[in-house]
Scaffold this motif. Sequence first.
Motif, PDB file in Angstrom:
ATOM      1  N   MET A  34      50.405  61.614  21.989  1.00  0.00           N
ATOM      2  CA  MET A  34      51.344  62.401  21.180  1.00  0.00           C
ATOM      3  C   MET A  34      52.323  63.161  22.059  1.00  0.00           C
ATOM      4  O   MET A  34      53.534  63.190  21.798  1.00  0.00           O
ATOM      5  CB  MET A  34      50.574  63.376  20.294  1.00  0.00           C
ATOM      6  N   LYS A  38      53.287  62.422  25.068  1.00  0.00           N
ATOM      7  CA  LYS A  38      54.225  61.476  25.673  1.00  0.00           C
ATOM      8  C   LYS A  38      55.357  61.154  24.703  1.00  0.00           C
ATOM      9  O   LYS A  38      56.522  61.090  25.094  1.00  0.00           O
ATOM     10  CB  LYS A  38      53.502  60.194  26.100  1.00  0.00           C
ATOM     11  N   ARG A  39      55.009  60.982  23.421  1.00  0.00           N
ATOM     12  CA  ARG A  39      56.052  60.657  22.441  1.00  0.00           C
ATOM     13  C   ARG A  39      57.064  61.793  22.310  1.00  0.00           C
ATOM     14  O   ARG A  39      58.264  61.558  22.155  1.00  0.00           O
ATOM     15  CB  ARG A  39      55.418  60.362  21.078  1.00  0.00           C
ATOM     16  N   ASP A  93      58.898  62.154  26.238  1.00  0.00           N
ATOM     17  CA  ASP A  93      59.565  61.041  26.897  1.00  0.00           C
ATOM     18  C   ASP A  93      61.057  61.046  26.575  1.00  0.00           C
ATOM     19  O   ASP A  93      61.465  61.318  25.438  1.00  0.00           O
ATOM     20  CB  ASP A  93      58.944  59.718  26.443  1.00  0.00           C
TER      21      ASP A  93
END
Length: 205
Positions: free
Chosen positions: A181, A183-184, A187
Amino acid sequence: MKLTKYTHACVRLEKDGKVLLVDPGTFAEDEAFETADAILITHEHPDHVDADRLKSLDAPIYTNAGVAAQLGSLAERVQVVEGGQAFEAAGYAIRAYGKDHAIILPELGVPCQNIGFLIEDAVYHPGDSFTQPDRAVHTNLVPISGPWFSLPPAVEYTRSVAARQTIGIHDALLSPIGQGMMKRFLDNQPNPYVSLNPGDTLDLA
């Protein structure tokens, strides 16, 4: 320069045969304590400094006055640094930033001193804060969990620090689902986010 991530907030940097260890806390693997030519500690909380295991390392320690006061028998190896100060440790050029740990609860105020470290104008470790460096960096280490953590300032911090890449740290409380989560959310904000597991090594080109 090579970066190795250990559990939670501990990272090791290697350059020209010299090892710099940052925030070797109680969650870090024993491997992290095998060797170091210099040690940086952002603040006094045990997830960032394990004084007992540091006794196995004969290396100078650079940290703030709050940590120095708690290191007991290790105090003779400690050099106190403050935000705004530039210094050299084991051949690494380092700059210190900030002075306060992020607030956990408003009624408790600032829990302790905290300084971030910019290493070789390349890797920035903020400790438990979102204090920003005053220049672009290659790799920005962003805390992604903890009792003081909040997502909006983490995203703003990631967006504001001019970096080639972001790596998540301070993540021992997260499950694999939580890791994914974060990373989403982080990023391409605007820099790519790199997920490293404990023991993973990355060459910083």
